[in-house]
Design an enzyme around this catalytic site. Structure first.
Site, PDB file in Angstrom:
ATOM      1  N   CYS A 110       4.277  32.874  10.866  1.00  0.00           N
ATOM      2  CA  CYS A 110       4.955  33.496  12.010  1.00  0.00           C
ATOM      3  C   CYS A 110       5.766  32.467  12.783  1.00  0.00           C
ATOM      4  O   CYS A 110       5.603  32.288  13.988  1.00  0.00           O
ATOM      5  CB  CYS A 110       3.927  34.166  12.916  1.00  0.00           C
ATOM      6  SG  CYS A 110       3.022  35.425  12.037  1.00  0.00           S
ATOM      7  N   GLU A 111       6.541  31.715  12.062  1.00  0.00           N
ATOM      8  CA  GLU A 111       7.477  30.726  12.600  1.00  0.00           C
ATOM      9  C   GLU A 111       8.715  30.865  11.729  1.00  0.00           C
ATOM     10  O   GLU A 111       8.644  31.431  10.637  1.00  0.00           O
ATOM     11  CB  GLU A 111       6.940  29.295  12.390  1.00  0.00           C
ATOM     12  CG  GLU A 111       5.799  28.906  13.258  1.00  0.00           C
ATOM     13  CD  GLU A 111       6.237  28.466  14.642  1.00  0.00           C
ATOM     14  OE1 GLU A 111       7.166  27.675  14.758  1.00  0.00           O
ATOM     15  OE2 GLU A 111       5.632  28.950  15.619  1.00  0.00           O
TER      16      GLU A 111
ATOM     17  N   TYR B 145      10.474  17.489   9.623  1.00  0.00           N
ATOM     18  CA  TYR B 145      11.603  16.551   9.714  1.00  0.00           C
ATOM     19  C   TYR B 145      12.639  16.749   8.612  1.00  0.00           C
ATOM     20  O   TYR B 145      13.251  15.790   8.138  1.00  0.00           O
ATOM     21  CB  TYR B 145      11.130  15.092   9.775  1.00  0.00           C
ATOM     22  CG  TYR B 145       9.995  14.698   8.840  1.00  0.00           C
ATOM     23  CD1 TYR B 145      10.223  14.419   7.500  1.00  0.00           C
ATOM     24  CD2 TYR B 145       8.696  14.598   9.335  1.00  0.00           C
ATOM     25  CE1 TYR B 145       9.187  14.040   6.670  1.00  0.00           C
ATOM     26  CE2 TYR B 145       7.650  14.209   8.508  1.00  0.00           C
ATOM     27  CZ  TYR B 145       7.896  13.934   7.178  1.00  0.00           C
ATOM     28  OH  TYR B 145       6.862  13.566   6.367  1.00  0.00           O
TER      29      TYR B 145
ATOM     30  N   GLU C  41       0.840  -1.220   0.000  1.00  0.00           N
ATOM     31  CA  GLU C  41       0.000   0.000   0.000  1.00  0.00           C
ATOM     32  C   GLU C  41       0.871   1.265   0.000  1.00  0.00           C
ATOM     33  O   GLU C  41       0.938   1.980   0.983  1.00  0.00           O
ATOM     34  CB  GLU C  41      -0.988   0.008   1.168  1.00  0.00           C
ATOM     35  CG  GLU C  41      -0.364  -0.130   2.522  1.00  0.00           C
ATOM     36  CD  GLU C  41      -1.378  -0.284   3.648  1.00  0.00           C
ATOM     37  OE1 GLU C  41      -2.449  -0.858   3.437  1.00  0.00           O
ATOM     38  OE2 GLU C  41      -1.038   0.164   4.755  1.00  0.00           O
ATOM     39  N   PRO C  42       1.500   1.543  -1.124  1.00  0.00           N
ATOM     40  CA  PRO C  42       2.329   2.741  -1.223  1.00  0.00           C
ATOM     41  C   PRO C  42       1.480   4.011  -1.359  1.00  0.00           C
ATOM     42  O   PRO C  42       0.360   3.970  -1.885  1.00  0.00           O
ATOM     43  CB  PRO C  42       3.117   2.514  -2.514  1.00  0.00           C
ATOM     44  CG  PRO C  42       2.217   1.645  -3.342  1.00  0.00           C
ATOM     45  CD  PRO C  42       1.463   0.769  -2.375  1.00  0.00           C
ATOM     46  N   GLY C  43       2.009   5.103  -0.858  1.00  0.00           N
ATOM     47  CA  GLY C  43       1.387   6.413  -1.081  1.00  0.00           C
ATOM     48  C   GLY C  43       2.372   7.281  -1.848  1.00  0.00           C
ATOM     49  O   GLY C  43       2.211   7.548  -3.039  1.00  0.00           O
ATOM     50  N   ARG C  44       3.448   7.622  -1.152  1.00  0.00           N
ATOM     51  CA  ARG C  44       4.444   8.535  -1.717  1.00  0.00           C
ATOM     52  C   ARG C  44       4.930   8.129  -3.113  1.00  0.00           C
ATOM     53  O   ARG C  44       4.971   8.951  -4.031  1.00  0.00           O
ATOM     54  CB  ARG C  44       5.653   8.576  -0.776  1.00  0.00           C
ATOM     55  CG  ARG C  44       6.752   9.532  -1.183  1.00  0.00           C
ATOM     56  CD  ARG C  44       8.020   9.273  -0.371  1.00  0.00           C
ATOM     57  NE  ARG C  44       7.733   9.088   1.034  1.00  0.00           N
ATOM     58  CZ  ARG C  44       7.537  10.069   1.909  1.00  0.00           C
ATOM     59  NH1 ARG C  44       7.646  11.320   1.513  1.00  0.00           N
ATOM     60  NH2 ARG C  44       7.251   9.816   3.178  1.00  0.00           N
TER      61      ARG C  44
ATOM     62  N   TYR D 207       1.992  13.953   0.910  1.00  0.00           N
ATOM     63  CA  TYR D 207       2.159  14.521   2.253  1.00  0.00           C
ATOM     64  C   TYR D 207       2.466  16.022   2.209  1.00  0.00           C
ATOM     65  O   TYR D 207       3.246  16.522   3.016  1.00  0.00           O
ATOM     66  CB  TYR D 207       3.245  13.754   3.035  1.00  0.00           C
ATOM     67  CG  TYR D 207       2.960  12.283   3.079  1.00  0.00           C
ATOM     68  CD1 TYR D 207       1.901  11.790   3.835  1.00  0.00           C
ATOM     69  CD2 TYR D 207       3.710  11.381   2.335  1.00  0.00           C
ATOM     70  CE1 TYR D 207       1.597  10.437   3.846  1.00  0.00           C
ATOM     71  CE2 TYR D 207       3.420  10.030   2.340  1.00  0.00           C
ATOM     72  CZ  TYR D 207       2.360   9.570   3.098  1.00  0.00           C
ATOM     73  OH  TYR D 207       2.059   8.226   3.104  1.00  0.00           O
TER      74      TYR D 207
HETATM   75  C1  LIG Z   1      -0.361   2.080   7.437  1.00  0.00           C
HETATM   76  C2  LIG Z   1       0.309   2.828   6.343  1.00  0.00           C
HETATM   77  N1  LIG Z   1       0.315   2.310   5.114  1.00  0.00           N
HETATM   78  C3  LIG Z   1       0.895   2.945   4.082  1.00  0.00           C
HETATM   79  C4  LIG Z   1       1.515   4.161   4.250  1.00  0.00           C
HETATM   80  C5  LIG Z   1       2.126   4.821   3.055  1.00  0.00           C
HETATM   81  O1  LIG Z   1       3.481   5.055   3.170  1.00  0.00           O
HETATM   82  P1  LIG Z   1       4.267   5.665   1.945  1.00  0.00           P
HETATM   83  O2  LIG Z   1       3.563   6.886   1.525  1.00  0.00           O
HETATM   84  O3  LIG Z   1       5.618   5.946   2.451  1.00  0.00           O
HETATM   85  O4  LIG Z   1       4.269   4.632   0.866  1.00  0.00           O
HETATM   86  C6  LIG Z   1       1.549   4.744   5.521  1.00  0.00           C
HETATM   87  C7  LIG Z   1       2.220   6.018   5.745  1.00  0.00           C
HETATM   88  O5  LIG Z   1       2.290   6.593   6.781  1.00  0.00           O
HETATM   89  C8  LIG Z   1       0.920   4.055   6.605  1.00  0.00           C
HETATM   90  O6  LIG Z   1       0.906   4.568   7.830  1.00  0.00           O
END
Ligand SMILES: Cc1ncc(COP(=O)(O)O)c(C=O)c1O
Length: 411
Positions: free
Chosen positions: A341-342, A314, A271-274, A369
């Site tokens: 204002c940071e 980060y 389950e990739p996001g990035r 993100y």
């Molecule tokens: C449970 C879970 N799955 C998948 C992801 C996706 O991670 P990424 O975007 O690094 O692939 C995250 C990111 O925080 C997560 O918490």
């Protein structure tokens, strides 16, 4: 050599036109790029029988859900807000699943009501709470998220495996948790899950994570539970910018996973996001002022930590290009800073020594993100989002107005 003034485009749409039409800051998603990445995942993973779920937390708006619904991808949501967005985008419930470390009663109810295919249990209390809600209904399909103790070498803010993190069922409790689910007719354990962190650039911890899951799955199957799927989470790291080599070869990683699971009865999922959306995103800013203070040159833009908090959270670094500018000077050190204002410094860059107010800067690789982590600090409105592709543009989220920032106030 005389440098030319810069007049760039994104997805074939002139940045100048995007800015004139939609203002800045502006989130631009090149859906041509996005679909190329989706296709890479489909060819590497889906073609090998490995299910790909998109982690909605990376970036989810209704139009994104619509786009993804037309692909073979599943969708991981972790809040009712994300679920409602997916539903508005026409995402079929059978391809959505629900994550979250501290689900509300309403979120558990959504799982029990079948608004998603299954829920991913994060903690022992959730098992009891969900079983109670599910009492009068057909068994609710669940997976459990196990903290397999694998620590990936990534920034501690995005590390989710290992004993010093809050995520998932700790290893020492995993077998007892599986046994507890076996006692509950209201829940059906259909798989196991473990996500060890984000921006991982070495596949070894991800493979080790699968090996741990196989051990727990064998245990669950031994109890007669219908565990059929092992999800090794997301976390596939990406390179720093367009000129760099990709740290993870998707095809090799997929083959490695498939090989490790061969001979077991388990189906695999990731389950990739990035890695799916980051590269497709650019964030446009305009320079408001250039100041020399002490030794430093601050190039202050009209956005910052409210629309792009990762550099301050980060130390994330995004490549930046001047995309509209008349500057022709030599590159010189510049601190790109936001307007909050940071001390919201976006990072150190080399920008022409005559970069000036009104110039536009594109922060690259900001599809993940970035918009999803935007806030209203200082009561700045969140930016608009546009999709571009092959010279066409579609606004998919309007910018929040200044009035929007007080719309929930009751006084
Ligand atoms: C449970 C879970 N799955 C998948 C992801 C996706 O991670 P990424 O975007 O690094 O692939 C995250 C990111 O925080 C997560 O918490």
């Amino acid at each position: 050599m005389i440098q030319q003034a810069i007049d760039g485009d994104i997805g074939g749409v002139p940045a100048r036109e995007l800015i004139a039409a939609y203002g800045t800051p502006l989130v631009v998603i090149d859906t041509g790029e996005l679909e190329l990445e989706i296709d890479r995942f489909v060819r590497a993973f889906v073609a090998r029988g490995i299910t790909v779920g998109y982690a909605g937390k990376a970036f989810l708006v209704t139009a994104m859900a619509e786009l993804l619904a037309a692909t073979p991808l599943r969708l991981d949501v972790c809040s009712l807000g994300e679920l409602i967005t997916a539903e508005r985008g026409g995402y079929p419930a059978g391809r959505i699943y629900f994550h979250g470390v501290a689900k509300s009663d309403a979120e558990l109810q959504a799982i029990a009501d079948g608004r998603v295919a299954f829920g991913v249990i994060d903690n022992a209390e959730e098992i009891e709470r969900l079983a109670k809600i599910a009492r009068a209904r057909a068994p609710v399909d669940v997976m459990i998220r196990i903290n397999t103790g694998i620590e990936a070498h990534t920034h501690e803010m995005v590390r989710t495996g290992g004993e010093n993190t809050k995520f998932g069922i700790p290893e020492r409790d995993a077998r007892a948790t599986i046994r507890r689910i076996a006692e509950l007719p209201q829940l059906r354990l259909i798989g196991l899950h473990s996500h060890v962190g984000s921006q991982i650039v070495d596949v070894d911890p991800l493979i080790a994570n699968l090996e741990e899951l196989i051990g727990y799955a064998d245990f669950a199957c031994g109890l007669g539970l219908p565990v059929a799927e092992l999800n090794v989470g997301g976390g596939i790291g990406i390179e720093n910018g367009p000129g760099d080599a990709r740290p993870i070869d998707l095809d090799a990683f997929a083959a490695n996973l498939a090989e490790r699971a061969a001979g077991t009865p388990y189906r695999l999922a990731i389950e990739p996001g990035r890695a799916l959306v980051a590269r497709a995103g650019s964030l446009l800013y305009r320079v408001v002022t250039v100041k020399r203070q002490g030794e430093r040159r601050f190039v202050v833009v009209d956005g910052g930590m409210t629309d792009n908090p990762r550099p301050m959270l980060y130390g994330a670094h995004h490549p930046a290009d001047l995309i509209v500018s008349a500057a022709t000077g030599a590159p010189a050190p510049a601190t790109l800073a936001g307007r909050s204002c940071e001390n919201d410094e976006i990072g150190e860059y080399a920008l022409p020594d005559d970069v000036a107010a009104g110039d536009a800067i594109a922060m690259r690789y900001t599809g993940a993100y970035t918009y999803s982590m935007a806030s209203n600090y200082n009561r700045f409105g969140k930016p608009a989002v546009v999709f571009v592709r092959d010279g066409t543009v579609r606004r998919v989220v309007r910018a929040e107005t200044d009035d929007d920032t007080s719309r929930c106030d009751l006084a």
